[in-house]
Design an enzyme around this catalytic site. Sequence first.
Site, PDB file in Angstrom:
ATOM      1  N   HIS A  19       0.856  -1.188   0.000  1.00 46.94           N
ATOM      2  CA  HIS A  19       0.000   0.000   0.000  1.00 46.94           C
ATOM      3  C   HIS A  19       0.886   1.229   0.000  1.00 46.94           C
ATOM      4  CE1 HIS A  19       0.917   0.415   4.214  1.00 46.94           C
ATOM      5  NE2 HIS A  19       0.337  -0.734   4.524  1.00 46.94           N
ATOM      6  N   HIS A  22       4.024   1.370   2.349  1.00 44.29           N
ATOM      7  CA  HIS A  22       5.194   0.622   1.861  1.00 44.29           C
ATOM      8  C   HIS A  22       5.843   1.365   0.698  1.00 44.29           C
ATOM      9  CE1 HIS A  22       2.395  -2.819   3.153  1.00 44.29           C
ATOM     10  NE2 HIS A  22       3.325  -2.740   4.095  1.00 44.29           N
ATOM     11  N   CYS A 127       0.613 -10.223  23.313  1.00 47.43           N
ATOM     12  CA  CYS A 127      -0.315  -9.753  22.270  1.00 47.43           C
ATOM     13  C   CYS A 127      -0.081 -10.587  21.015  1.00 47.43           C
ATOM     14  CB  CYS A 127      -0.103  -8.274  21.955  1.00 47.43           C
ATOM     15  SG  CYS A 127      -1.036  -7.776  20.483  1.00 47.43           S
ATOM     16  N   CYS A 130       0.917  -8.533  17.856  1.00 53.53           N
ATOM     17  CA  CYS A 130       2.310  -8.079  17.816  1.00 53.53           C
ATOM     18  C   CYS A 130       3.289  -9.241  17.897  1.00 53.53           C
ATOM     19  CB  CYS A 130       2.624  -7.148  18.978  1.00 53.53           C
ATOM     20  SG  CYS A 130       1.646  -5.662  18.999  1.00 53.53           S
ATOM     21  N   CYS A 144      -3.211  -3.504  24.292  1.00 56.02           N
ATOM     22  CA  CYS A 144      -2.094  -3.303  23.370  1.00 56.02           C
ATOM     23  C   CYS A 144      -2.269  -1.965  22.648  1.00 56.02           C
ATOM     24  CB  CYS A 144      -2.050  -4.441  22.352  1.00 56.02           C
ATOM     25  SG  CYS A 144      -1.028  -4.027  20.931  1.00 56.02           S
ATOM     26  N   HIS A 147      -2.914  -2.664  18.755  1.00 58.48           N
ATOM     27  CA  HIS A 147      -4.086  -3.418  18.292  1.00 58.48           C
ATOM     28  C   HIS A 147      -5.358  -3.141  19.089  1.00 58.48           C
ATOM     29  CE1 HIS A 147      -0.685  -5.653  16.593  1.00 58.48           C
ATOM     30  NE2 HIS A 147      -1.519  -5.851  15.594  1.00 58.48           N
ATOM     31  N   LYS A 296      -5.663   6.023  10.531  1.00 57.04           N
ATOM     32  CA  LYS A 296      -4.787   5.016   9.933  1.00 57.04           C
ATOM     33  C   LYS A 296      -5.493   4.395   8.729  1.00 57.04           C
ATOM     34  CE  LYS A 296      -1.531   2.610  12.858  1.00 57.04           C
ATOM     35  NZ  LYS A 296      -1.255   1.386  13.587  1.00 57.04           N
ATOM     36  N   LYS A 299      -8.361  -1.649   6.149  1.00 54.67           N
ATOM     37  CA  LYS A 299      -9.005  -2.480   5.130  1.00 54.67           C
ATOM     38  C   LYS A 299     -10.515  -2.393   5.282  1.00 54.67           C
ATOM     39  CE  LYS A 299      -6.462  -6.451   3.448  1.00 54.67           C
ATOM     40  NZ  LYS A 299      -6.142  -7.840   3.697  1.00 54.67           N
TER      41      LYS A 299
HETATM   42  N1  MSP Z   1       8.234  -7.004   8.870  1.00 56.78           N
HETATM   43  C1  MSP Z   1       8.312  -5.867   9.699  1.00 56.78           C
HETATM   44  C2  MSP Z   1       9.602  -5.125   9.471  1.00 56.78           C
HETATM   45  C3  MSP Z   1      10.852  -5.928   9.640  1.00 56.78           C
HETATM   46  S1  MSP Z   1      12.247  -4.989   9.252  1.00 56.78           S
HETATM   47  C4  MSP Z   1      13.562  -5.893   9.783  1.00 56.78           C
HETATM   48  C5  MSP Z   1       7.162  -4.923   9.423  1.00 56.78           C
HETATM   49  N2  MSP Z   1       6.552  -5.048   8.240  1.00 56.78           N
HETATM   50  S2  MSP Z   1       5.323  -4.136   7.726  1.00 56.78           S
HETATM   51  O1  MSP Z   1       4.860  -4.747   6.500  1.00 56.78           O
HETATM   52  O2  MSP Z   1       4.367  -3.958   8.747  1.00 56.78           O
HETATM   53  O3  MSP Z   1       5.950  -2.772   7.310  1.00 56.78           O
HETATM   54  C6  MSP Z   1       6.048  -1.696   8.190  1.00 56.78           C
HETATM   55  C7  MSP Z   1       6.615  -0.536   7.414  1.00 56.78           C
HETATM   56  O4  MSP Z   1       5.769  -0.221   6.284  1.00 56.78           O
HETATM   57  C8  MSP Z   1       6.712   0.778   8.152  1.00 56.78           C
HETATM   58  O5  MSP Z   1       7.824   0.843   9.001  1.00 56.78           O
HETATM   59  C9  MSP Z   1       6.787   1.741   7.002  1.00 56.78           C
HETATM   60  O6  MSP Z   1       8.016   1.639   6.377  1.00 56.78           O
HETATM   61  C10 MSP Z   1       5.732   1.181   6.079  1.00 56.78           C
HETATM   62  N3  MSP Z   1       4.413   1.665   6.434  1.00 56.78           N
HETATM   63  C11 MSP Z   1       3.336   0.900   6.733  1.00 56.78           C
HETATM   64  N4  MSP Z   1       2.261   1.713   6.939  1.00 56.78           N
HETATM   65  C12 MSP Z   1       2.610   3.004   6.781  1.00 56.78           C
HETATM   66  C13 MSP Z   1       1.914   4.220   6.789  1.00 56.78           C
HETATM   67  N5  MSP Z   1       0.628   4.324   7.027  1.00 56.78           N
HETATM   68  N6  MSP Z   1       2.624   5.342   6.531  1.00 56.78           N
HETATM   69  C14 MSP Z   1       3.948   5.298   6.258  1.00 56.78           C
HETATM   70  N7  MSP Z   1       4.620   4.157   6.234  1.00 56.78           N
HETATM   71  C15 MSP Z   1       4.010   2.998   6.554  1.00 56.78           C
HETATM   72  O7  MSP Z   1       6.883  -4.089  10.257  1.00 56.78           O
END
Ligand code: MSP
Length: 646
Positions: A19, A22, A127, A130, A144, A147, A296, A299
Amino acid sequence: MTKAFYVTTPIYYVNAEPHIGHAYTTIVADVLNRFHRFMGCETFFLTGTDEHGDKIVQAASAAGVEPREYVDRISGIFRSTWPRLNISHDHFIRTTDPDHVRTVQYILRKVHDAGEIYFSSYKGLYCVGCERFYTERELVDGRCPDHDTEPVEREEANYFFRMSRYQSWLIDYVESHPDFIRPERYRNEVLAFLREPLEDLCISRPVERLSWGIPLPFDDRYVTYVWFDALINYVSALGYPDGGAYGRYWPVVQHLIAKDILKPHGIYWPTMLKAAGIAPYRHLNVHGYWKINEGKMSKSKGTVVRPLELAETYGVDAFRYFLLREMVFGLDAGFSEEALVQRLNADLANDLGNLFSRTLAMTAKYVDGRVPPFGSGLEEPETDLMGQLEVTRRQFQEEIPKLGFHKALMSIWESLNAANKYVDSVGPWNLAKDPERRPRLLTVIRSLLELNRVVAALVSPFMPETAEKMLQRLGITRKAPDLRFDEDTRWGGLREGVAVVKGDALFPRVELKTVQAAPPGPGASSASESASIPSEPLLEEAIPFELFQRVDLRAGIVKEAEVVPKSKKLLRLIVDIGEERQVVAGIAQDYTPEEMVGKQVIVVANLQPARLMGIESRGMVLAVRDGKALRLVTTGEPVAPGRRVS
Ligand code: MSP
């Protein structure tokens, strides 16, 4: 030796598709990577997917497939998304890669051998979302904070990493390295965590509860817990312990994350590195969240923003530009399609696109479409413009390494605004009227071309396709990754006499209404025409083929042409379309009678005759309006008069 630069994104969980969040982190990493290459560094850019753990097993079972099949599928979606956003990563790591598994086991053994991992029973609040135990203090009203669920009580014998031992070392390290975690608000947040006693970190799960993980090398009844596995990707991707890339790119690494995973990266990871005898990373760069309607992304609320749909609708570069220009790195930002359209129209179509079109149009009109020499010495308006561009070059170099992307872009736009004002104030069209001022006119056009060239190079880390397109039109065939700040942003670098190409608008203006109505997917572009050109609807209502066939289109050759007396727009033509036809065409402002004779044209042969300025016209010559210019439609190769067009 060239400087090494290494940038990472988090490895994304494969329980959801990519999304905008990412996409943002990954595009930021890409911009940093491209910037450093532009500055002459040797770069390495890592992204990938995090594929072990409870959440993944749950997502796979919800999808009704085995974890292996599930992770392959979602990881594949991430992998195929990034090239479509022009992400230039060097390696895509998966935590299920055998090399990664080997490195995780190597580090586990090393830390275990050093006595820093021990076995113990633990009872606490857990949790499931998490996948970790929480201390009472960390919970908000007993729930949490991520969540908003009540953790469950759980007792388990597990392996623990002696993280508590590293607390005072980490405090000293963070305090003595002000840029270790940035921006400062997140450094302060980590120091605040560290004011409380640091507990040891549970790093395992029994196989009977979670078999989808990496077995501990010293006890195969257990697998590693998610963070000990995931964080190590940053060194396993370099071939640690003995890969050449490790020697080259560690510890200069720049990690990029959002604030959600500050604690694992700001606390677990440096202490894990210390225990494994690996130097701490150089910088942890933490950004805020993209929010939708102040909240936030969710979905269930249908507020998940899909990056590919936006990139396909508005263009990859416009999307990249918007994300980097709109968010102040470190703070939250709101996403809306309206804001994207506004920036596209104002910054890209108007400021950048119009300056570029104006410059090329004037080059075509006044100097035969070729890069002119500086005809006279530079005067104050040019030195002012160069001064502004110098400020932009300096701010670009200073701001991007500090993650001030929006500031770097604002500064580029100050140069664009200065250039647009420069055009209006020197008025090249007035200079063109006076042959004695021709040298001055040449200087003005050349200065504008130079500025556009420098701007193209400066935007290349943000908008690589646009940069290439601009440079190509200026007669420079360079790929964005081959551009270098030192060579490509210096004033005067254009080659005299090289032909420039006017071409289409760089960023067609977009109407929000059309965009919102546009169905997603390729071909859904709502792009209309350029900023300065009135827009036209893209398609008429569909007609059956038979109806189209009733239009009799013929190839013709113009035999005679003359201006229609008292008319500014009309030419009277005699066209051979197998028979000679008299056609009156409204093309006199773009074509002279002399130019027309001998031209191959396409004629609508079965239009009902009409009278124009008293002259009968039996047919119509096809032409396309491109902004102010009208272009005749013709055949690629010569064809005999009278051939049917189908
Ligand atoms: N798998 C772990 C990270 C392991 S790193 C060794 C994880 N994955 S995640 O799919 O949840 O990705 C989190 C990351 O996605 C955030 O740190 C950020 O980079 C990005 N984002 C997810 N949602 C976001 C927003 N709403 N806004 C900005 N970035 C966001 O955590």
